[in-house]
Design a protein around this motif. Structure first.
Motif, PDB file in Angstrom:
ATOM      1  N   LEU A 150      22.789  -2.224 -23.440  1.00  0.00           N
ATOM      2  CA  LEU A 150      22.074  -2.949 -22.385  1.00  0.00           C
ATOM      3  C   LEU A 150      20.607  -2.532 -22.360  1.00  0.00           C
ATOM      4  O   LEU A 150      20.288  -1.345 -22.294  1.00  0.00           O
ATOM      5  N   ALA A 151      19.703  -3.511 -22.380  1.00  0.00           N
ATOM      6  CA  ALA A 151      18.269  -3.242 -22.277  1.00  0.00           C
ATOM      7  C   ALA A 151      17.897  -3.187 -20.795  1.00  0.00           C
ATOM      8  O   ALA A 151      17.302  -4.113 -20.230  1.00  0.00           O
ATOM      9  N   VAL A 152      18.261  -2.093 -20.146  1.00  0.00           N
ATOM     10  CA  VAL A 152      18.067  -1.954 -18.704  1.00  0.00           C
ATOM     11  C   VAL A 152      16.585  -1.973 -18.348  1.00  0.00           C
ATOM     12  O   VAL A 152      16.198  -2.425 -17.261  1.00  0.00           O
ATOM     13  N   TYR A 153      15.737  -1.498 -19.255  1.00  0.00           N
ATOM     14  CA  TYR A 153      14.300  -1.413 -18.989  1.00  0.00           C
ATOM     15  C   TYR A 153      13.674  -2.774 -18.679  1.00  0.00           C
ATOM     16  O   TYR A 153      12.631  -2.849 -18.024  1.00  0.00           O
ATOM     17  N   SER A 154      14.293  -3.854 -19.146  1.00  0.00           N
ATOM     18  CA  SER A 154      13.738  -5.193 -18.932  1.00  0.00           C
ATOM     19  C   SER A 154      14.257  -5.862 -17.666  1.00  0.00           C
ATOM     20  O   SER A 154      13.929  -7.016 -17.392  1.00  0.00           O
ATOM     21  N   SER A 155      15.070  -5.146 -16.883  1.00  0.00           N
ATOM     22  CA  SER A 155      15.669  -5.717 -15.686  1.00  0.00           C
ATOM     23  C   SER A 155      14.792  -5.500 -14.451  1.00  0.00           C
ATOM     24  O   SER A 155      14.616  -4.361 -14.009  1.00  0.00           O
ATOM     25  N   PRO A 156      14.262  -6.579 -13.850  1.00  0.00           N
ATOM     26  CA  PRO A 156      13.502  -6.441 -12.592  1.00  0.00           C
ATOM     27  C   PRO A 156      14.367  -5.874 -11.478  1.00  0.00           C
ATOM     28  O   PRO A 156      13.865  -5.154 -10.604  1.00  0.00           O
ATOM     29  N   GLN A 157      15.671  -6.179 -11.513  1.00  0.00           N
ATOM     30  CA  GLN A 157      16.581  -5.680 -10.488  1.00  0.00           C
ATOM     31  C   GLN A 157      16.674  -4.158 -10.522  1.00  0.00           C
ATOM     32  O   GLN A 157      16.668  -3.492  -9.477  1.00  0.00           O
ATOM     33  N   PHE A 158      16.732  -3.586 -11.729  1.00  0.00           N
ATOM     34  CA  PHE A 158      16.810  -2.132 -11.852  1.00  0.00           C
ATOM     35  C   PHE A 158      15.519  -1.472 -11.362  1.00  0.00           C
ATOM     36  O   PHE A 158      15.562  -0.480 -10.620  1.00  0.00           O
ATOM     37  N   ASN A 159      14.378  -2.010 -11.753  1.00  0.00           N
ATOM     38  CA  ASN A 159      13.107  -1.427 -11.317  1.00  0.00           C
ATOM     39  C   ASN A 159      12.929  -1.527  -9.801  1.00  0.00           C
ATOM     40  O   ASN A 159      12.385  -0.618  -9.163  1.00  0.00           O
ATOM     41  N   LYS A 160      13.413  -2.619  -9.223  1.00  0.00           N
ATOM     42  CA  LYS A 160      13.357  -2.767  -7.772  1.00  0.00           C
ATOM     43  C   LYS A 160      14.251  -1.736  -7.092  1.00  0.00           C
ATOM     44  O   LYS A 160      13.888  -1.160  -6.057  1.00  0.00           O
ATOM     45  N   THR A 161      15.421  -1.512  -7.680  1.00  0.00           N
ATOM     46  CA  THR A 161      16.342  -0.523  -7.122  1.00  0.00           C
ATOM     47  C   THR A 161      15.749   0.881  -7.181  1.00  0.00           C
ATOM     48  O   THR A 161      15.808   1.642  -6.203  1.00  0.00           O
TER      49      THR A 161
END
Length: 480
Positions: free
Chosen positions: A208-219
């Motif tokens: 999973l490319a988590v770094y590209s997830s806006p949801q993760f950065n927001k969290t």
């Protein structure tokens, strides 16, 4: 009557009857649950001691993932414990060892639901929670069971998040959406989380490319009090570093970053983002752990010189690649961190190239290096060179330890585990001090008599230095 009175009120009581509470509490502390329950039946005082908060502050609850009569009651006993003493808990660790089938995962999910529900009602002092290596992406976790578990955990974290200071969900293996849902529970109704230590290594599934997830950065932007953060490199991005800089600069001390060959790690992270974080988080130290990510071209994209690296671990798991060379990494990349590096760990197969000189120069250049561990093909004279440098005050290593694998005639591992084991000690071992160097020397020859003789000579030559300053353990062993 006199004799009956003496039986009821003996003049010479056992010394246990007058044992101070602090001593009795210490005795109970060393007892297991079954022995504590039996001891509580002795008298009223001992029964009261059973409910001393000091005895129940720390707890590890282990569930076996294999069907067995021996482990049949562990689910029930876990619930009994929480109902009885859960209000005293401050640190809780839950382990579920290699679940065998969906029946056991369902039973675990139901037990945890009851356990967390009971704990949420009776406890207001829980500071640390660890539930590791669940691997929820495995087939034994049916979708309904997985969703129910995540729901129970999220509900618990919503209620207890304000008390928690430490949370480890290492190895949960969730999707980005599921993982963010769990982490968002920590900031429920408050829009921020005050948790100080967070371990989300392997929290998300592989690939999973988590770094590209806006949801993760927001969290991650909701965390404002992080002192230690452990995660995978596939979560690192400029946005994450910016969030850490804005919200955690005054508290952040440690980042532990794991980079695995199966995790996406080709993203571009700018050096200026690391530089800004290091400039604002002045106490920050970063520890990198690489697994099978060994090529110089990949490492240079990740190990930017702006990072305040304290520790670097490079493990190849003994995969051999004749086109790969460790020399550029030792000569060009790692010396850039010579002013901050304190720990180095190497495990690689360098059968195709000699690296003794490069390793020795690297050790000498890193003046703060106190921990050095290497498992590789080396000449036994490498040990003597380190000892000589130590004697001359050129390096700060204090413990030299050499271990070796046991390998079969075709290179396959022999025996259990990962193929490595402690072997016969051919040199003396001294009292361990605070600093450490560990070395495994491989040799392609079947017999190591010559190497053993050389190591004994080296020990005799530097015995005074070893006995006074070093923890010394050296052995050569064939790896054919």
């Amino acid at each position: 009557m006199d004799e009956e009175s003496q039986l009821s009120h003996p003049q010479d009581q056992s010394c246990w009857a007058s044992l101070p509470d602090v001593c009795l509490r210490r005795v109970f502390w060393w007892l297991g649950d079954r022995d504590r329950s039996r001891a509580a039946l002795v008298c009223r005082k001992w029964n009261q001691m059973m409910y001393s908060a000091d005895l129940w502050r720390y707890r590890t609850i282990t569930f076996s993932g294999r069907p067995s009569r021996v482990h049949a009651s562990e689910f029930e006993s876990a619930l009994w414990y929480v109902k009885k003493f859960g209000r005293y808990l401050e640190r809780l660790e839950i382990k579920f060892l290699n679940p065998y089938n969906s029946v056991l995962t369902k039973k675990f999910q139901v037990t945890i639901r009851g356990l967390l529900s009971c704990l949420g009602k009776s406890n207001n002092r829980l500071k640390a929670l660890s539930i590791q290596h669940l691997e929820l992406d495995r087939l034994v976790w049916r979708n309904s069971i997985r969703c129910s578990f995540i729901k129970s955990l999220s509900f618990f974290l919503k209620k207890m998040g304000k008390h928690l200071g430490y949370l480890s969900l290492k190895g949960a293996r969730l999707t980005v959406e599921q993982g963010c849902h769990v982490l968002n529970s920590l900031s429920y109704l408050r829009n921020e989380s005050t948790i100080s230590e967070l371990n989300i290594e392997d929290f998300f599934s592989h690939h999973l490319a988590v770094y590209s997830s806006p949801q993760f950065n927001k969290t991650m932007a909701t965390f404002c009090n992080l002192a230690a953060l452990t995660l995978n490199y596939n979560c690192i991005s400029d946005e994450l570093l910016e969030n850490l800089c804005e919200n955690n600069a005054s508290t952040l001390w440690t980042m532990n970053i794991k980079c695995h060959i199966h995790d996406p790690h080709g993203q571009v992270v700018w050096g200026m983002s690391w530089a800004k974080l290091a400039r604002h988080a002045t106490n920050l130290k970063v520890n990198f752990f690489f697994e099978r990510v060994m090529k110089y071209e990949r490492l240079t994209r990740i190990l930017l010189q702006e990072i305040p690296c304290r520790s670097i671990s490079l493990r190849s798991c003994y995969f051999s690649d004749p086109d790969w060379s460790m020399r550029p990494t030792l000569q060009e990349l790692l010396p850039a961190f010579r002013h901050t590096l304190q720990k180095l760990t190497f495990e690689f197969n360098n059968n195709h190239e000699s690296l003794d000189e490069e390793l020795h120069l690297l050790i000498l250049s890193c003046r703060k290096l106190f921990y050095f561990k290497i498992w590789a093909f080396l000449d036994v004279k490498f040990v003597e060179r380190i000892l000589k440098s130590q004697e001359e005050g050129q390096c700060a290593l204090r413990t030299l330890k050499v271990r070796a694998p046991r390998a079969g005639p075709q290179g396959e591992n022999v025996g259990g585990g990962d193929g490595f084991q402690n072997l016969n000690v051919h040199v003396c071992m001294c009292v361990c001090v605070s600093l450490l160097a560990q070395v495994r020397i491989y040799t392609n020859r079947c017999e190591t008599n010559e190497e053993d003789r050389t190591l004994r000579e080296i020990y005799r030559k530097y015995r005074k230095l070893i006995d006074s300053e070093l923890n010394y353990f050296v052995i050569a062993y064939p790896m054919m």
